[in-house]
Motif scaffolding. Sequence first.
Motif, PDB file in Angstrom:
ATOM      1  N   SER A   1     -42.363  32.814  68.809  1.00 21.75           N
ATOM      2  CA  SER A   1     -43.587  32.163  69.313  1.00 21.75           C
ATOM      3  C   SER A   1     -44.863  32.875  68.906  1.00 21.75           C
ATOM      4  O   SER A   1     -45.957  32.421  69.240  1.00 21.75           O
ATOM      5  N   LEU A   2     -44.754  33.999  68.212  1.00 19.10           N
ATOM      6  CA  LEU A   2     -45.972  34.730  67.846  1.00 19.10           C
ATOM      7  C   LEU A   2     -46.721  33.961  66.760  1.00 19.10           C
ATOM      8  O   LEU A   2     -46.182  33.729  65.674  1.00 19.10           O
ATOM      9  N   PRO A   3     -47.970  33.554  67.030  1.00 18.69           N
ATOM     10  CA  PRO A   3     -48.680  32.724  66.056  1.00 18.69           C
ATOM     11  C   PRO A   3     -48.878  33.435  64.718  1.00 18.69           C
ATOM     12  O   PRO A   3     -49.240  34.601  64.679  1.00 18.69           O
ATOM     13  N   ARG A   4     -48.620  32.713  63.635  1.00 22.08           N
ATOM     14  CA  ARG A   4     -48.844  33.176  62.253  1.00 22.08           C
ATOM     15  C   ARG A   4     -47.870  34.257  61.787  1.00 22.08           C
ATOM     16  O   ARG A   4     -48.083  34.838  60.716  1.00 22.08           O
ATOM     17  N   LEU A   5     -46.839  34.539  62.550  1.00 21.43           N
ATOM     18  CA  LEU A   5     -45.869  35.542  62.077  1.00 21.43           C
ATOM     19  C   LEU A   5     -45.059  34.953  60.925  1.00 21.43           C
ATOM     20  O   LEU A   5     -44.499  33.853  61.042  1.00 21.43           O
ATOM     21  N   ASP A   6     -45.018  35.675  59.808  1.00 18.69           N
ATOM     22  CA  ASP A   6     -44.260  35.246  58.633  1.00 18.69           C
ATOM     23  C   ASP A   6     -42.793  35.055  59.041  1.00 18.69           C
ATOM     24  O   ASP A   6     -42.184  35.975  59.601  1.00 18.69           O
ATOM     25  N   PRO A   7     -42.216  33.867  58.783  1.00 20.96           N
ATOM     26  CA  PRO A   7     -40.832  33.605  59.194  1.00 20.96           C
ATOM     27  C   PRO A   7     -39.845  34.636  58.641  1.00 20.96           C
ATOM     28  O   PRO A   7     -38.834  34.945  59.269  1.00 20.96           O
ATOM     29  N   ARG A   8     -40.169  35.186  57.454  1.00 23.16           N
ATOM     30  CA  ARG A   8     -39.268  36.216  56.894  1.00 23.16           C
ATOM     31  C   ARG A   8     -39.260  37.459  57.770  1.00 23.16           C
ATOM     32  O   ARG A   8     -38.228  38.081  57.987  1.00 23.16           O
TER      33      ARG A   8
END
Length: 153
Positions: free
Chosen positions: A67-74
């Motif tokens: 849920s952390l906004p803008r965290l790179d999915p990788r």
Amino acid sequence: ASPFPPPLAPLLLAGGDSSPISLVRRPMVSMKTKGQEDEAPEERVPHLPWMRHPVDIDSFSGCPVTSLPRLDPRLAEVLQRMGIESFFPVQVSTWLETIGPGAFQRDICINSPTGSGKTLAYALPIVQMLSTRKVRCLRALVVLPTRDLALQV
Ligand SMILES: Nc1ncnc2c1ncn2[C@@H]1O[C@H](COP(=O)(O)OP(=O)(O)OP(=O)(O)O)[C@@H](O)[C@H]1O
């Protein structure tokens, strides 16, 4: 009116064993004439101008990694593989000040208790910023006061 310029960056502060390092006692001599200096009342004013608007880390709650906004999915995937399912308040608040919506480039000082998760709090924004760039020169430098601490990081 304040004799200081407007703030440039927040100070992230949490409770526990942390101390309010940004606040010092000093007389407001700049607002007094010379003869009045002896009577100047002491006020708690921040030591550095950019430390004058602390953000209370304790007002943030933890947040699931997904849920952390803008965290790179990788990065989210790697963190979950490492067993990290959610972020601690100091990590959420630092992220929102550095990468999250509304963040802009500025200095940040974090004061948070031992073991509260500061290492990931500052390392994750660095890794995320570097993950989208070709890095040709030194971009991040972590300085620690002892060799033991350096080995931990
Ligand atoms: N989001 C998280 N989920 C689970 N464990 C975490 C998380 N963040 C950090 N940890 C673990 O919590 C422990 C404390 O974290 P860390 O060492 O970063 O705290 P610190 O605030 O930097 O402590 P110190 O002040 O001693 O340097 C470490 O074992 C770390 O792996």
